[in-house]
Design a protein around this motif. Sequence first.
Motif, PDB file in Angstrom:
ATOM      1  N   ALA B 120      -3.315   2.046  -6.690  1.00  0.00           N
ATOM      2  CA  ALA B 120      -3.898   2.146  -6.008  1.00  0.00           C
ATOM      3  C   ALA B 120      -3.392   1.100  -5.127  1.00  0.00           C
ATOM      4  N   THR B 121      -2.373   0.528  -5.420  1.00  0.00           N
ATOM      5  CA  THR B 121      -1.744  -0.946  -4.699  1.00  0.00           C
ATOM      6  C   THR B 121      -0.539  -0.315  -3.160  1.00  0.00           C
ATOM      7  N   LEU B 127       2.614  -7.256   0.108  1.00  0.00           N
ATOM      8  CA  LEU B 127       3.098  -7.890   0.979  1.00  0.00           C
ATOM      9  C   LEU B 127       2.400  -8.847   1.128  1.00  0.00           C
ATOM     10  N   MET B 128       0.486  -8.254   1.616  1.00  0.00           N
ATOM     11  CA  MET B 128       0.100  -9.396   1.562  1.00  0.00           C
ATOM     12  C   MET B 128       0.089 -10.836   0.379  1.00  0.00           C
ATOM     13  N   LEU B 132      -0.172 -14.266   0.853  1.00  0.00           N
ATOM     14  CA  LEU B 132      -1.027 -14.956   0.399  1.00  0.00           C
ATOM     15  C   LEU B 132      -0.916 -16.414  -0.382  1.00  0.00           C
ATOM     16  N   GLY B 133       0.030 -15.294  -1.872  1.00  0.00           N
ATOM     17  CA  GLY B 133       0.576 -16.120  -2.574  1.00  0.00           C
ATOM     18  C   GLY B 133       1.410 -17.249  -2.493  1.00  0.00           C
ATOM     19  N   TRP B 197      -2.149 -10.359   9.549  1.00  0.00           N
ATOM     20  CA  TRP B 197      -3.759 -10.117   8.845  1.00  0.00           C
ATOM     21  C   TRP B 197      -4.020  -8.625   9.093  1.00  0.00           C
ATOM     22  N   PRO B 198      -4.113  -8.364  10.149  1.00  0.00           N
ATOM     23  CA  PRO B 198      -4.910  -7.212  10.625  1.00  0.00           C
ATOM     24  C   PRO B 198      -4.691  -5.884  10.699  1.00  0.00           C
TER      25      PRO B 198
END
Lengths: 522, 254
Positions: B120-121, B127-128, B132-133, B197-198
Amino acid sequence: MRVMAQMGMVMNLDKCIGCSTCSVTCKQAWTNRPGVEYVWFNNVETRPGQGYPRGYEDQEKWKGGWKLDRKGRLRLKAGGRIRKLATIFSNPNLPNVDDYYEPWTYDYDSLLNAPAGDDFPVARPKSLITDKDMKVEWSANWDDDLGGATEHGYKDPIVAKLGDKVKFEFEQAFMFYLPRICEHCINPSCVASCPSGAMYKREEDGIVLVDQDKCRGWRMCVSGCPYKKVYFNHTTGKAEKCTMCYPRLEVGQPTVCSETCVGRLRYLGLVLYDADRVAEAATEPDETKLMAAQKSILLDPRDPEVLAEARRSGIPEDWLEAAQNSPVYDLACRYDVALPLHPEYRTLPMVWYIPPLSPVVDALTETGHDGEDIGNLFGAIDAMRIPIEYLAELFTAGDIDPVNDVLRKLAAMRSHMRTVNLGEAVDPSIAEAVGMTIAEMESMYRLLAIAKYEDRYVIPSAHTEVANALLEELPGCSVDFTSTNGDSSVGEAKPVPVTIESFQLTKQRLEAEHYSDLDHKQ
Amino acid sequence: MSGLDTFLFIVFPYMCLVSLVVGHIWRYRYDQFGWTSRSSQWYESRLLRWASPMFHFGLLFVLMGHFVGLVIPESWTTMVPESLYHLMSAGVGGIAGIVMVIGLIGLIYRRRTTPAVFRATTKSDKLMYVVLGTVIALGLTTTFYWQIIGGGYDYRQTVAVWFRSIFYFNPQAADMASAPVLFQMHAVCAFALFAIWPYTRLVHVFSAPVGYLWRPYIVYRSRDVGGEPGNRGPRPGWDRQGGMSGNRSENNYR
C-alpha cells in the motif's frame, strides 16, 4: 416536542432462509471496488454464531456504543473527546484484517495457461491485500448454518454469556438467520466518535452517512459503532458504510437488499420521533427497559397534536401520510412485534427485527406434536427457555418477557389463521389470549404473511420541485458510469445519478452534448 | 556571502514556502477526497500500536522545541537562565528526538516487512519518508554534535533570526550563512520537506481534528442540495468543458 422523521426497516426473521441474496446484490451495487473487498454493508449471520466481524458483540473487548457513567450521564464507551484525540495515532479498539478476513481471489489464469503436464492445474487462492498466495481460513460467514459450531460456537459472545446452556449437539441445536445492515441509529455513536465531523445524520430521513470529502481517515467511527457497520476502505483511507440506498429511497424505491429479498421479509417505512426526548430514552438506567424507552419516543402519526408539531417542523404532507401508512411503525408500535437489535448499546437503532418462532415450532414438530395448535405452541414457548433467552440477549438486553409476548402473538396468529383457512369455527379467545382483536390479528397477518409490495415499502420520495429527470424506468443492472469514449475530462459539473439507470438513459446521457439536452420528461 | 548562500537561504526557502502554501490551497480546493491520513492500521496494528504514538508524540514535542527556539525571540527566552535553557533544549529535545526516531524506525521497519503495508506504500510515501528521514537524522545529529557533545551552539542568534526574517520578507541570509553546516543542511532539507508537503500524506497534519473538542456529538445535516433526488451535487474540481460523459463521483469510488 420536536418531531423528526426517520426511515426505518423491519426484518421478519421467520421468513429468512439465509440465502444471502441481499448481501450479494448489495455488494454488487456498492462494494465491488478495490479497498472494500471485505466490506459487507449487508451481511447475513447464522445465530448462534460469531457474526461479522468475529465476535463484534463483545463490547468489553471492542468498546463500541455508549455507556452511562456513575452519575447516569451518557458517555462513549471508548472514552470521550480528549481520549479519542489522545489515541488518534493508534486506535486501541480498531478491528483489523484478521478480525474480518483477508479477501482473496483465485489464480484462474493458471487453469488456462499452465503447460501440459501430469497434474491438473489448480487455481490457487491469492490475497487481494498482498497479492501473495494465501490459505483461506475465514470469511464473512464462515460459520454459516452452524458450520464448525462444535468448535467455534462457544466464541459467540451471547453463547459465552449464557454459559453451558446453549448446546451444539445436533439434537439440541437451534439456529436462525440474522441479516444485518447499518442500524441508522437515532443516537449514533459512530457519528459522535468522528473527530472530523464527517459523519452526519440527515435531518430529513435520519439516514447516517459519511461525507467522503470531509473524512480524514481517523477511523474512530469504525471502533465507535457497536454493530461494526462502518468499514475502513483501505485503498482510499476513508470510512464507508451502508447508505440505506438513499439514491433509491429519494426516488421512492426500496433499498437493494429489500428489493431483492426472495423471502420478502424486509419492510421500509417512516417513523416520527420526538427529538427532545432522545437523550432521556438513551439514558434509561435499566438496560432491560431501554427497548420500551426507545419505543416511547416514537410518536403516533395519527395523533393530531403530533401532526401539528410535525407540520411546524416542516415535514411535508406526503411524508406524514407515509408515516401513517408505515409498516415499521405498525410492526414496532401498533402490533408490538418488532424489537431493536442490542438496545443495550444505547444507540437507539432503527432497524427492527421480528424474532423467529421457527426454532420453537421446529422443536415442537420434531416431538410429534401439532406445531400449529395454540396450546402446544404456548406450552413450547414457555418450556423452550434456551432459544428464547438467546433471542432476549439479542433484542431486549436479556429480558425474556417481551420476546415471549412477541412469540405468543406470532403463535396465536398461526393458530388463528389455521382455523380460518380450514373453515373451522373462529375462536376469538386465541386473539384475546395475546391482547389482540381478530381484526387486528388478521391485518397483522396480511402485513406479515401476504406482505404485498406496496404494504412492505411505504417510501415517500425526497422533496424537490425539480423534475425527476434521471429516474429510471426499469430497474437495470448496470451501475457503471464509465465513459465509453475514454474521455473523462468532458462534462459540466452537474449532478450525475448515483442510482441505477436503464440502458437507454445511460446511452442518452453518454451521448448528450449538454445536460440540458437530456429528455427530462422521462 | 556567496551566490550559493543567497540561493539556499533566500531563493530556495521562498520557493518551498510558495509550494507549501499554494500547494495546500490547490489540494484543499481540488482534492478533498484524497485528503486523509491514509492509515494502515487496518493491515497491521501490533507494531503500529507503539511505533506510531512514539513517533507522533515525540514529533509534537520536537516541534514545540522548534517553536520555542526559532519563533520566540531570544530577548524573551533569555529571561530563563542560560544553563536551564540549554538543559531544556538539549535534554528534552534530545529525549523527544530519540523517542521520535525509535518510533520512526519502528514504522519504517513495519512498512517494509509487512507485505500488506508495503504493497500500500506509494511513490509519494517513499519520497516523503526519504526527505522526512533526512530532516530528522540531520536534526538529531545536529543536536547531539553541537548541543550535547559540543558545548552548545546558540542558534537563537543566527538560525532563529534568519528563520524569522524570512517571514518579515527581509531575509537575513548572512546570519544563516555563518551558522555551522549541520544547521544549514537541516534547515535546507526541512524547506525541501515543506515543498513536497502538500503533495504527500503529510496534509493530514493540517486537518488535526481539534474542533472535535467543542463540537456537539451528533451532527445533523440537510440532504445535499444537489438538485434532483437520487443525485449528488456538483463536485469541486477542474472546470469541465463540453458534454456530459465525465463523472467525478465515479472517480471517488475507484
